[in-house]
Design an enzyme around this catalytic site. Structure first.
Site: not given
Ligand SMILES: NC(=O)c1ccc[n+]([C@@H]2O[C@H](COP(=O)([O-])OP(=O)(O)OC[C@H]3O[C@@H](n4cnc5c(N)ncnc54)[C@H](O)[C@@H]3O)[C@@H](O)[C@H]2O)c1
Ligand SMILES: O=c1ccn([C@@H]2O[C@H](COP(=O)(O)OP(=O)(O)O[C@H]3O[C@H](CO)[C@@H](O)[C@H](O)[C@H]3O)[C@@H](O)[C@H]2O)c(=O)[nH]1
Length: 328
Positions: A94, A119, A143, A190, A208
């Site tokens: 994906n 990311t 990831y 978190l 965690f």
């Molecule tokens: N949330 C974070 O902290 C974070 C941090 C760094 C990078 N990112 C990146 O930012 C982007 C958005 O993250 P988010 O938190 O909004 O995630 P999210 O899960 O809320 O949104 C992702 C969306 O993509 C859609 N999707 C997934 N696979 C698909 C596919 N193959 N075709 C069409 N739609 C698809 C899902 O239905 C969803 O609506 C991601 O690429 C993620 O890796 C997120």
């Molecule tokens: O129930 C929970 C959930 C998370 N954590 C900790 O909280 C921190 C943040 O975790 P989380 O909110 O899951 O974010 P990350 O694992 O840091 O990942 C996010 O942030 C990354 C960038 O730093 C992105 O790439 C990812 O998509 C996005 O999910 C980490 O140390 C986790 O171990 C806990 O202790 N308890």
């Protein structure tokens, strides 16, 4: 100015906030989302919506034939680093293979502008902190590696096919706007999980790992407000076209431990938020803090919500107004 933007993953957390901003700024927007994770209700009513997969070449050819797309913002992906350690294959399909199909379709259609959701997880365990864009990329989870592979492909597509791209390496996206929130199923992030405890939907927050080499033993992250991320996308989109890849970190430059985040949420909600200590989650680096000086200097990006308090407060506001999120 770019007129028509295709936003993959535009029904998701960060994508939907960015779509709202693009519409406010006068762009025509088409959202392509499978709705596997996102919410139809999160898509701005003025955006066109196509339900489908961003790795479906027939659908992509159709979209590009029917709409005058100038640029693609690619958010669609799976996002949980922990899950990627249990099911790496799903992530490579994906988050790596499907974007390749998308890029190929763009090239067929002559669409050359691309903004990629990369990311902090591409860096892995930091050799120095804060992490700047020159820091070596050595992911500690599948990831992060899946995303790094896309960054590599973007570079080759730039060199060989003239792709004009931005790779935005976000740190921890969080916060909510007034209209839109964070509503993942299952939720793994978190801040929303902590607030679930404050809202009485969970008994305690699982913590965690308390044996990391950090001052209080818990992981340190750099939380960035989703509206500040959306603003960075707009700036990146407008800056494309100069022929040079735009690679930027996006964070506030301020690290908070898991315990500190819990303390801020306690102050904002007035709830004691009990904690259950668990073992480390696989693949979690101890510290991830960004230097975002490059995007500040080159594009003038300035976060509007840099404090953790404002981030947690905005999430709490949205959750109180939407106790069941977007609903079923
Ligand atoms: N949330 C974070 O902290 C974070 C941090 C760094 C990078 N990112 C990146 O930012 C982007 C958005 O993250 P988010 O938190 O909004 O995630 P999210 O899960 O809320 O949104 C992702 C969306 O993509 C859609 N999707 C997934 N696979 C698909 C596919 N193959 N075709 C069409 N739609 C698809 C899902 O239905 C969803 O609506 C991601 O690429 C993620 O890796 C997120
Ligand atoms: O129930 C929970 C959930 C998370 N954590 C900790 O909280 C921190 C943040 O975790 P989380 O909110 O899951 O974010 P990350 O694992 O840091 O990942 C996010 O942030 C990354 C960038 O730093 C992105 O790439 C990812 O998509 C996005 O999910 C980490 O140390 C986790 O171990 C806990 O202790 N308890």
């Amino acid at each position: 100015m770019t007129a028509h933007v295709l936003v993959t993953g535009g029904a998701g957390f960060i994508g939907s906030h960015t779509v709202d901003l693009l519409i406010r700024e006068g762009y025509a927007v088409t959202v392509l989302d499978s709705l596997e994770k996102g919410h139809r209700a999160a898509v701005h009513p003025e955006a066109a919506f196509v339900q489908g997969d961003c790795g479906d070449p027939v659908l992509l050819d159709m979209i590009f034939a029917e709409r005058p797309v100038d640029a693609v913002l690619h958010f669609a992906a799976y996002i949980e680093a922990g899950e990627s350690m249990r099911e790496p294959g799903r992530f490579f399909v994906n988050n790596t293979a499907r974007p390749m199909v998308l890029l190929d379709a763009m090239m067929r259609a002559g669409v050359k502008q691309f903004v990629f959701s990369s990311t902090a997880a591409t860096y892995g365990e930091p050799l120095y902190t804060p992490i700047d864009e020159k820091h070596p990329q050595s992911p500690t989870n599948a990831y992060g590696y899946a995303k790094l592979l896309v960054e590599g492909a973007l570079d080759w597509m730039h060199r060989l096919r003239g792709l004009d791209y931005a790779a935005l390496r976000y740190f921890n996206a969080s916060g909510c706007s007034e209209r839109l929130g964070e509503d993942h199923h299952p939720e793994t992030h978190l801040i929303p999980l902590i607030l679930d405890v404050a809202a009485g939907r969970r008994d305690a927050i699982k913590l965690f790992g308390t044996d990391y080499p950090t001052p209080d033993g818990t992981c340190i992250r750099d939380y960035i407000h989703v509206e500040d991320l959306a603003a960075a996308h707009l700036l990146a989109l407008r800056a494309l076209g100069k022929g040079t890849p735009l690679i930027y970190n996006l964070g506030n430059g301020q690290g908070y431990s898991v315990r500190q985040v819990i303390d801020v949420a306690r102050r904002i909600t007035g709830h004691p938020i009990p904690v259950e200590v668990e073992p480390r989650r696989a693949g979690d680096p101890a510290v991830l803090v960004a230097s975002s000086d490059k995007i500040r200097q080159e594009l003038g990006w300035e976060p509007r919500y840099p404090s953790l308090e404002s981030i947690v407060q905005s999430t709490w506001n949205w959750r109180r107004q939407h106790p069941v999120g977007y609903g079923a």
